[in-house]
Design an enzyme around this catalytic site. Structure first.
Site, PDB file in Angstrom:
ATOM      1  N   GLU A  52     -10.671  14.743 -14.262  1.00 21.69           N
ATOM      2  CA  GLU A  52     -10.217  13.687 -13.359  1.00 21.69           C
ATOM      3  C   GLU A  52     -10.982  12.395 -13.627  1.00 21.69           C
ATOM      4  O   GLU A  52     -12.160  12.421 -14.005  1.00 21.69           O
ATOM      5  CB  GLU A  52     -10.413  14.114 -11.902  1.00 21.69           C
ATOM      6  CG  GLU A  52      -9.438  15.172 -11.459  1.00 21.69           C
ATOM      7  CD  GLU A  52      -7.993  14.792 -11.762  1.00 21.69           C
ATOM      8  OE1 GLU A  52      -7.489  13.841 -11.156  1.00 21.69           O
ATOM      9  OE2 GLU A  52      -7.363  15.446 -12.619  1.00 21.69           O
ATOM     10  N   ARG A  90      -4.548   5.916  -0.081  1.00 18.06           N
ATOM     11  CA  ARG A  90      -4.588   4.603  -0.723  1.00 18.06           C
ATOM     12  C   ARG A  90      -3.380   3.729  -0.393  1.00 18.06           C
ATOM     13  O   ARG A  90      -3.372   2.541  -0.671  1.00 18.06           O
ATOM     14  CB  ARG A  90      -4.725   4.785  -2.253  1.00 18.06           C
ATOM     15  CG  ARG A  90      -6.082   5.318  -2.660  1.00 18.06           C
ATOM     16  CD  ARG A  90      -6.104   5.831  -4.097  1.00 18.06           C
ATOM     17  NE  ARG A  90      -5.605   7.208  -4.187  1.00 18.06           N
ATOM     18  CZ  ARG A  90      -5.539   7.906  -5.315  1.00 18.06           C
ATOM     19  NH1 ARG A  90      -5.925   7.357  -6.457  1.00 18.06           N
ATOM     20  NH2 ARG A  90      -5.081   9.149  -5.322  1.00 18.06           N
ATOM     21  N   ALA A 111      39.920 -19.209  16.861  1.00 16.98           N
ATOM     22  CA  ALA A 111      38.517 -19.596  16.770  1.00 16.98           C
ATOM     23  C   ALA A 111      37.819 -19.406  18.108  1.00 16.98           C
ATOM     24  O   ALA A 111      38.352 -19.777  19.150  1.00 16.98           O
ATOM     25  CB  ALA A 111      38.412 -21.054  16.331  1.00 16.98           C
ATOM     26  N   ARG A 164      43.658 -19.432  32.869  1.00 13.78           N
ATOM     27  CA  ARG A 164      42.698 -20.491  33.152  1.00 13.78           C
ATOM     28  C   ARG A 164      43.308 -21.409  34.209  1.00 13.78           C
ATOM     29  O   ARG A 164      44.512 -21.367  34.442  1.00 13.78           O
ATOM     30  CB  ARG A 164      42.383 -21.296  31.890  1.00 13.78           C
ATOM     31  CG  ARG A 164      43.602 -21.881  31.201  1.00 13.78           C
ATOM     32  CD  ARG A 164      43.232 -22.844  30.096  1.00 13.78           C
ATOM     33  NE  ARG A 164      44.131 -22.846  28.975  1.00 13.78           N
ATOM     34  CZ  ARG A 164      45.274 -23.520  28.914  1.00 13.78           C
ATOM     35  NH1 ARG A 164      45.706 -24.237  29.961  1.00 13.78           N
ATOM     36  NH2 ARG A 164      46.024 -23.480  27.839  1.00 13.78           N
ATOM     37  N   GLY A 213      -0.044  15.745   0.678  1.00 19.55           N
ATOM     38  CA  GLY A 213      -1.137  14.783   0.814  1.00 19.55           C
ATOM     39  C   GLY A 213      -0.775  13.628   1.732  1.00 19.55           C
ATOM     40  O   GLY A 213       0.396  13.372   2.016  1.00 19.55           O
TER      41      GLY A 213
HETATM   42  C1  UD1 Z   1      -3.237  14.046  -9.887  1.00 23.10           C
HETATM   43  C2  UD1 Z   1      -3.898  14.899 -10.984  1.00 23.10           C
HETATM   44  C3  UD1 Z   1      -4.248  13.966 -12.162  1.00 23.10           C
HETATM   45  C4  UD1 Z   1      -2.979  13.307 -12.674  1.00 23.10           C
HETATM   46  C5  UD1 Z   1      -2.231  12.587 -11.554  1.00 23.10           C
HETATM   47  C6  UD1 Z   1      -0.859  12.185 -12.051  1.00 23.10           C
HETATM   48  C7  UD1 Z   1      -5.128  16.691  -9.885  1.00 23.10           C
HETATM   49  C8  UD1 Z   1      -6.447  17.205  -9.483  1.00 23.10           C
HETATM   50  N1  UD1 Z   1      -5.095  15.505 -10.460  1.00 23.10           N
HETATM   51  O1  UD1 Z   1      -4.183  13.089  -9.464  1.00 23.10           O
HETATM   52  O2  UD1 Z   1      -4.826  14.733 -13.201  1.00 23.10           O
HETATM   53  O3  UD1 Z   1      -3.286  12.400 -13.706  1.00 23.10           O
HETATM   54  O4  UD1 Z   1      -2.044  13.445 -10.414  1.00 23.10           O
HETATM   55  O5  UD1 Z   1      -0.158  11.404 -11.113  1.00 23.10           O
HETATM   56  O6  UD1 Z   1      -4.134  17.374  -9.688  1.00 23.10           O
HETATM   57  N2  UD1 Z   1      -1.200  16.994  -2.733  1.00 23.10           N
HETATM   58  C9  UD1 Z   1      -0.943  18.075  -1.924  1.00 23.10           C
HETATM   59  N3  UD1 Z   1      -1.996  18.711  -1.327  1.00 23.10           N
HETATM   60  C10 UD1 Z   1      -3.279  18.347  -1.535  1.00 23.10           C
HETATM   61  C11 UD1 Z   1      -3.540  17.253  -2.370  1.00 23.10           C
HETATM   62  C12 UD1 Z   1      -2.480  16.599  -2.965  1.00 23.10           C
HETATM   63  O7  UD1 Z   1       0.205  18.444  -1.715  1.00 23.10           O
HETATM   64  O8  UD1 Z   1      -4.158  18.988  -0.956  1.00 23.10           O
HETATM   65  C13 UD1 Z   1      -0.069  16.291  -3.364  1.00 23.10           C
HETATM   66  C14 UD1 Z   1      -0.001  14.827  -2.974  1.00 23.10           C
HETATM   67  O9  UD1 Z   1       0.821  14.666  -1.829  1.00 23.10           O
HETATM   68  C15 UD1 Z   1       0.593  14.199  -4.217  1.00 23.10           C
HETATM   69  C16 UD1 Z   1       0.194  15.114  -5.357  1.00 23.10           C
HETATM   70  O10 UD1 Z   1      -0.242  16.323  -4.768  1.00 23.10           O
HETATM   71  O11 UD1 Z   1       2.013  14.152  -4.138  1.00 23.10           O
HETATM   72  C17 UD1 Z   1      -0.933  14.531  -6.213  1.00 23.10           C
HETATM   73  O12 UD1 Z   1      -2.051  14.263  -5.404  1.00 23.10           O
HETATM   74  P1  UD1 Z   1      -2.947  12.964  -5.592  1.00 23.10           P
HETATM   75  O13 UD1 Z   1      -4.041  13.034  -4.632  1.00 23.10           O
HETATM   76  O14 UD1 Z   1      -2.105  11.760  -5.628  1.00 23.10           O
HETATM   77  O15 UD1 Z   1      -3.532  13.252  -7.068  1.00 23.10           O
HETATM   78  P2  UD1 Z   1      -4.038  12.180  -8.118  1.00 23.10           P
HETATM   79  O16 UD1 Z   1      -5.382  11.727  -7.748  1.00 23.10           O
HETATM   80  O17 UD1 Z   1      -3.003  11.155  -8.352  1.00 23.10           O
HETATM   81 CA    CA Z   2      -1.143  10.623  -7.384  1.00 25.73          CA
END
Ligand code: UD1
Ligand code: CA
Length: 466
Positions: free
Chosen positions: A158, A14, A379, A439, A10
């Site tokens: 979610e 944010r 120095a 010098r 991801g």
């Molecule tokens: C996610 C969980 C939520 C949980 C929370 C805990 C889901 C749908 N939701 O929400 O239930 O309470 O984590 O911290 O799983 N990522 C990918 N590929 C993607 C999307 C995300 O690799 O397509 C990775 C991101 O880099 C991240 C992790 O997955 O490291 C979580 O993604 P994020 O979007 O932060 O999920 P949350 O909204 O926090």
């Molecule tokens: Ca997260």
């Protein structure tokens, strides 16, 4: 047999950053490295890191780390959700028959023991999946987990998809899952994206698996996810608490711990005293009897026994036993200082090696220099190591002394037992056992002021005025 998948594809919108979220630094390691760290004791048979956003940068950053078990990268070219991310591992685990531990790459404070307990519960109950949950005082932003009385998960919703009533549930999904892989592989293709974010949610897999058990973590701080800078700061302070408590329990004195920061990667022996406003970073090792601070920064450096560092900065350097550094010294670029040395006020050492009992006490710059033992650098001595194009080395032999304000123009080789007169500009090599004066000789002209006015020493007019 346990394989691991870490979700790190991801962007982390944010965070409002050009750096991928999982690469943000957190106490000496990036967020995702911290996740890998929690797996060291588990030593999974396979570890798949799912990458996507700025894939090259994430790969390059992880390629540099020194991990005890190997890991592979799996690309998720479009980030269509956490479920979609795990779908990408299907071809990699075709013949795999064990359990798959799935970790969010943005949940960096997990303890190994917590993961081990989760794996054990999963095995004992022979669940299709076992997930880590927590009771949070403020569950906002997290997926809510709905269970029956036996902790069997019915549904995960979610935050964005929750009704007002569902939002009241404080039991949240930590983003840590253990799946029986064969079961998960069957249900992953059935995920749909009919939710608020139009994403494929990994959490929806619980709707197709049976039984899925929830296990509450004892300390909810462990499962805090990092989505924004505020959460990054919170995670950092929790990590600092842990690291400082660990070192205090191991016999390290921290004076005013709140003003001190210590990376998770630092090693400290017992009977070290760390004074206020001191920061220890990276691969730093500090041996017994050292006193660091107040007001110092030590990064990627090693300090042997009984070194003291006062109001100074030391990076990528090494200091041998019983040496005193500071106040106001700067060691950098692989400086190496011998035992029993004194590096004093306003001294900068760059890529220089100093033998034992050598002193550089005041106002000096030594760059690309090699000094023997018992050298005394007067120095204001400066190595002129840069000719505008290239850097050049300076060598000073044992027991030699440089006079105050001498300039050593590199490349330069100064032998043993050499004395350099104050104010010298030394441009040529000096053999052993010599005095060198580089010098202009001092000239004294008596009466010069009055002569200029055409008067004698008593001030009488010599009649020479025009
Ligand atoms: C996610 C969980 C939520 C949980 C929370 C805990 C889901 C749908 N939701 O929400 O239930 O309470 O984590 O911290 O799983 N990522 C990918 N590929 C993607 C999307 C995300 O690799 O397509 C990775 C991101 O880099 C991240 C992790 O997955 O490291 C979580 O993604 P994020 O979007 O932060 O999920 P949350 O909204 O926090
Ligand atoms: Ca997260």
């Amino acid at each position: 047999m346990v394989a691991v998948a870490i979700l790190a594809a991801g962007r982390g919108t944010r965070m409002k950053s050009s750096l991928p979220k999982v690469l943000h630094p957190l106490g000496g390691r990036s967020i995702v490295e911290q996740v890998l760290q929690s797996l060291q004791a588990i030593s999974p048979t396979r570890c798949l890191v799912i990458v996507g956003y700025q894939v090259d940068q994430v790969k390059a950053s992880l390629a540099k780390i020194d991990n005890v078990f190997p890991f592979e990268f799996v690309e998720q070219t479009e980030q269509l959700g956490t479920g979609h991310a795990v779908q990408q591992v299907i071809p990699y685990l075709e013949n795999f028959t064990g359990d798959l531990l799935v970790l969010n790459g943005d949940v960096p404070l997990l303890r190994t023991e917590t993961l081990q307990q989760l794996l054990q519960t999963h095995k004992e109950h022979q669940n299709a999946a076992t997930i880590l949950t927590a009771q949070l005082p403020n569950p906002q932003g997290y997926g809510r987990v709905f269970c029956d009385e036996g902790n069997i998960v019915q549904q995960i919703v979610e935050d964005r998809d929750c009704s007002a009533a569902q939002k009241q549930n404080c039991r949240i999904n930590a983003g840590v899952y253990c799946y029986r892989w064969s079961d998960l592989a069957d249900v992953l293709p059935r995920l749909q994206s009919n939710n608020n974010q139009k994403e494929y949610y990994l959490t929806d897999t619980v709707n197709f698996l049976n039984p899925v058990m929830a296990v509450d973590v004892e300390d909810y701080q462990e499962i805090l996810g990092i989505n924004d800078r505020q959460q990054l700061a919170t995670a950092y302070s929790i990590l600092q608490e842990r690291v400082k408590s660990k070192w205090m329990a191991a016999g390290v004195t921290l004076i005013d711990p709140d003003s001190i920061t210590i990376d998770d990667t630092v090693q400290i022996q017992p009977d070290v005293i760390i004074e206020p406003q001191t920061h220890l970073r990276g691969q730093t090792v500090i041996q017994s009897g050292c006193r660091i601070g107040p007001g110092s920064l030590v990064e990627n450096s090693s300090l042997e026994e009984n070194v003291s560092v006062l109001y100074s900065v030391i990076t990528d350097s090494r200091v041998a036993a019983n040496t005193r550094i500071g106040p106001y010294a700067h060691l950098r670029g692989h400086a190496s200082v011998g035992a029993g040395c004194k590096i004093g006020n306003f001294v900068e050492l760059k890529n220089s090696q100093l033998g034992d009992r050598t002193n550089v006490a005041h106002l000096s710059y030594l760059g690309d220099a090699t000094l023997g033992t018992q050298v005394n650098v007067g120095a204001g001595t400066i190595t002129a190591n840069y000719d505008g194009v290239q850097k050049h080395p300076t060598k000073i032999g044992d027991r030699s002394k440089t006079g105050a304000n001498s300039v050593l123009v590199a490349p330069l080789n100064i032998g043993n037992d050499v004395n350099i007169a104050a104010g010298s500009a030394v441009t040529e090599d000096v053999p052993d056992d010599c005095l060198v004066i580089g010098r202009a000789r001092q000239v004294i002209k008596p009466g010069w002021r009055l002569k200029r006015r055409g008067q004698d020493l008593e001030g009488r007019d010599r009649g020479e005025k025009e």
